[in-house]
Every structure is written in structure tokens, then in C-alpha cells.
Design a protein around this motif. Sequence first.
Motif, mmCIF file in Angstrom:
data_model
loop_
_atom_site.group_PDB
_atom_site.id
_atom_site.type_symbol
_atom_site.label_atom_id
_atom_site.label_comp_id
_atom_site.label_asym_id
_atom_site.label_seq_id
_atom_site.Cartn_x
_atom_site.Cartn_y
_atom_site.Cartn_z
ATOM 1 N N ILE A 196 0.836 -1.208 0.000
ATOM 2 C CA ILE A 196 0.000 0.000 0.000
ATOM 3 C C ILE A 196 0.868 1.254 0.000
ATOM 4 O O ILE A 196 0.605 2.212 -0.740
ATOM 5 C CB ILE A 196 -0.962 -0.017 1.199
ATOM 6 N N GLU A 197 1.891 1.268 0.835
ATOM 7 C CA GLU A 197 2.794 2.433 0.861
ATOM 8 C C GLU A 197 3.395 2.671 -0.518
ATOM 9 O O GLU A 197 3.436 3.807 -1.011
ATOM 10 C CB GLU A 197 3.911 2.198 1.883
ATOM 11 N N GLN A 198 3.854 1.614 -1.153
ATOM 12 C CA GLN A 198 4.469 1.740 -2.476
ATOM 13 C C GLN A 198 3.435 2.098 -3.544
ATOM 14 O O GLN A 198 3.740 2.807 -4.510
ATOM 15 C CB GLN A 198 5.178 0.434 -2.844
ATOM 16 N N ASP A 199 2.208 1.613 -3.357
ATOM 17 C CA ASP A 199 1.188 1.790 -4.390
ATOM 18 C C ASP A 199 0.735 3.239 -4.503
ATOM 19 O O ASP A 199 0.236 3.647 -5.555
ATOM 20 C CB ASP A 199 -0.017 0.890 -4.109
ATOM 21 N N MET A 200 0.894 4.036 -3.457
ATOM 22 C CA MET A 200 0.524 5.452 -3.561
ATOM 23 C C MET A 200 1.358 6.135 -4.653
ATOM 24 O O MET A 200 0.852 6.932 -5.436
ATOM 25 C CB MET A 200 0.716 6.156 -2.217
ATOM 26 N N LYS A 201 2.638 5.811 -4.712
ATOM 27 C CA LYS A 201 3.489 6.357 -5.769
ATOM 28 C C LYS A 201 3.128 5.750 -7.116
ATOM 29 O O LYS A 201 3.107 6.449 -8.148
ATOM 30 C CB LYS A 201 4.966 6.111 -5.468
ATOM 31 N N THR A 202 2.809 4.448 -7.122
ATOM 32 C CA THR A 202 2.406 3.792 -8.371
ATOM 33 C C THR A 202 1.170 4.459 -8.953
ATOM 34 O O THR A 202 1.088 4.699 -10.165
ATOM 35 C CB THR A 202 2.115 2.297 -8.118
ATOM 36 N N ILE A 203 0.196 4.766 -8.097
ATOM 37 C CA ILE A 203 -1.030 5.431 -8.554
ATOM 38 C C ILE A 203 -0.702 6.775 -9.179
ATOM 39 O O ILE A 203 -1.177 7.109 -10.275
ATOM 40 C CB ILE A 203 -2.012 5.603 -7.376
ATOM 41 N N ALA A 204 0.111 7.565 -8.480
ATOM 42 C CA ALA A 204 0.465 8.891 -8.998
ATOM 43 C C ALA A 204 1.185 8.784 -10.338
ATOM 44 O O ALA A 204 0.863 9.505 -11.291
ATOM 45 C CB ALA A 204 1.337 9.624 -7.985
ATOM 46 N N ASP A 205 2.151 7.888 -10.425
ATOM 47 C CA ASP A 205 2.911 7.737 -11.664
ATOM 48 C C ASP A 205 2.034 7.218 -12.805
ATOM 49 O O ASP A 205 2.130 7.688 -13.948
ATOM 50 C CB ASP A 205 4.089 6.780 -11.445
ATOM 51 N N TYR A 206 1.172 6.250 -12.492
ATOM 52 C CA TYR A 206 0.323 5.657 -13.527
ATOM 53 C C TYR A 206 -0.625 6.677 -14.127
ATOM 54 O O TYR A 206 -0.729 6.808 -15.356
ATOM 55 C CB TYR A 206 -0.464 4.483 -12.958
#
Length: 387
Positions: free
Chosen positions: A320-330
Motif C-alpha cells: 500500500i505504501e508503495q502503491d501510492m506512488k504507483t497510482i500517482a505515476d500511472y
Amino acid sequence: MTPWIRRAIGLTAVVAAATSLVLPAQAQNRELRYAIGQPPSALPVIGGQAFAKAVAQATEGKLTVKVYAMSLLNMAETSAGLRDGLADIGFVLTPYFPAEYPHTNVISEASMMLRLMGDKVRGKEGLAYIPAMTEFIFTKCPECHEEFAKQNQVYTGHVGGSSYGLICNKPVKSEADMKGKRFRVGAANWARWVTAMGGSPVTMSANEMLEALKQGVVDCIVLSSPEIRNFGLTEVVTDIAMAAPGGIFSTAGSNVNMRVWRSLTNEQRAALLRGASVAAANVPFAYHRVENEVLDQMKKRGARIHETDPALVQKSQVFIEQDMKTIADYFASKHGVKRSAQMLAEFRPILSKWVDLVQTVSTEEQYADLYWREVFSKVDTATYGMK
């Protein structure tokens, strides 16, 4: 076209225009069509009925709303159907349409952020996330309003349910159990989580979940427990584990066709917002009220309620912590959402505020009053959605 037909058409237009002068819009009773793609007994439909009741009360019956549950438009049809005027109000599942609602979906996909808020949000996930998201869109996301406007819609707030877990037809409670299994997911964040945990995500409409689980097309559904009842899954679910992945499903609960919105009086628009606030409070409150009740009923029917492996829970937290950046980048790269990282950073303190606000809420009436006071009462219906 013959001359007499042209004259008849012209006369009809004159009569219609004269009638409109004699009978102004505010003097006429009017019924609006509200399309919700869920079954009639589903909690969002009950919330829609609460919406309709509030609108009728606020206008003394001059403006009424008829709710069409899983009949006028299904879930996949509602966005375009509302845009094209097949319905006047619609339950728009924005995660189903990533290209049309990318800014809105940045926040929708970040709902597993709730698992980073600590234990005090447990059991109140929807109560906190839905008003936080609604407040954010109303006050800090002009791009969200622009994308709704492109779909000929006026945004009137979000609704959503309770926390997501694994609803299955076989035991799935650890990372080892997930490997090789197929999971129906309703949004991209859960698809990424399933992949990261070793499973295979499958995307399909919620209306197809029952047959998919029954026929073995999928092994599990990533879902909240009240949806077992909402979608008639009771007979096919045998195993449940709710501690991961978390997050909630949220959607624009009562968007209004823009032409319809602008044809209403200021008082009628205010009544629709009042109705939206009632539904926005009713739906998540109802989900949280029945989530444990549904689990207890399933247990009595013989379903197994599993404790999720702590290792899977811990790995999910890291994801989840990593996915916040993934969401923004995606969303920045795929859909051109230039402010995606900024949006998530601005949203997080609003969510924290709402986590605190809902700690003292114990009744639906308290929640609805809080929601109205903090969000909906601040919308100026004289100007909102009018240009």
C-alpha cells in the motif's frame, strides 16, 4: 415536407412556447429518473430511496425522483446513459471508466490508504473515506468537475461501502493460498494487489460475479461482506478472510444530467444536494451496520471465516505504501493527470481529519448532520454546475 405540415409544426412550436410562458418551470410538478445498476434489495438502492424521499420532502412533492434498480441502465451503461439523457440521475461507477474520469479515480484507487491510518479507522473506513473524497472533489479538484462536465454530468457527491476482503469458494488466507488463484476485482488498485500477492486478477462487471464464482471462472472476489447479500452470493461463498487487502469501493452516487440540472430552479437544485447528502450518509453507515451481521449469518450457514496470515497482512501494508506512488505515476503517464502526486498529498490530511471527525458518530442522523454541515451546505447551488 408539405406547406400544411410546416405550418402545423410552426403552430405547435408557438403553442409550446406560449405554454412555457404561462407555466414556469417552478410551477410544474416534475419526476426525475434515477438509474442504479444494483439489485432492488441492495444497500445503494435503499440509499437511493432515501435520496428520493429527501428530495420530495424538501420540495413538498413538486420535484420527485423515481429509482430504477437494475432496470433502466445497468452498471456498465449508466455513465453513457446519463450523459445521453436516458436517465436524469445516475449511480456512476467511475472506476469502470478510467479514461473518462482519471482525476476522480486517482482518489478512488487510493482507498487502501485507509490501512495506513491506524486502528482507530477500523470499522469506520467508509464513514471516513467517502466524505473526505466528496469534500476533496468539491473543493480541491476542478479537473474532476471538468471531466464530469465532459460527460454532460454535474457531480453531487460520492457514496461507498465498507472494507474489502476475500470472498471465496475455497480457503484463501495466505500468500501461498493466493498463488494460481483467479480473483475478480472491481478496480485497478486491487488488481495490482492481487498480482503482487501471486494471484491473477480478473475484471468483470459486478452483475457477473455470481455466475463467475458459481461456475469456477474465479476462485475469489475482492469485495466487502455486505455485497454477499447485495448481489445474492450467499449460496456460492464458502470461505471468507477480511483482513486484507482493505480499501473500499467508492462511486459518484447521484450525478445529475447537466441539462436537467440547469433546467431546475435554485431551490430544486438545493433539494437534490440535500437528497445526495442523505444518500451519502445512508449508504456507508448501512454497510458498516451490516458487515458483521452478514459474516455471522454466513458462519451460521456453514461458511468458514478465516484469520488472514499476518505475513500477508504485513506484505499488504508494504504494498500500500508503495502503491501510492504507483497510482500517482500511472495516472500521470497513462491519463495525463499532471497533479496526481499533489492530489494524493492534499487528500491525505482531509482523510485524517475525517477519521477524527467520525470517531464520535454513533447514529446515522449524527453522521448525516456532520456530512451536511462540513460539506454539502457549503455548495452554492445558485452557481454550482451552471457554467
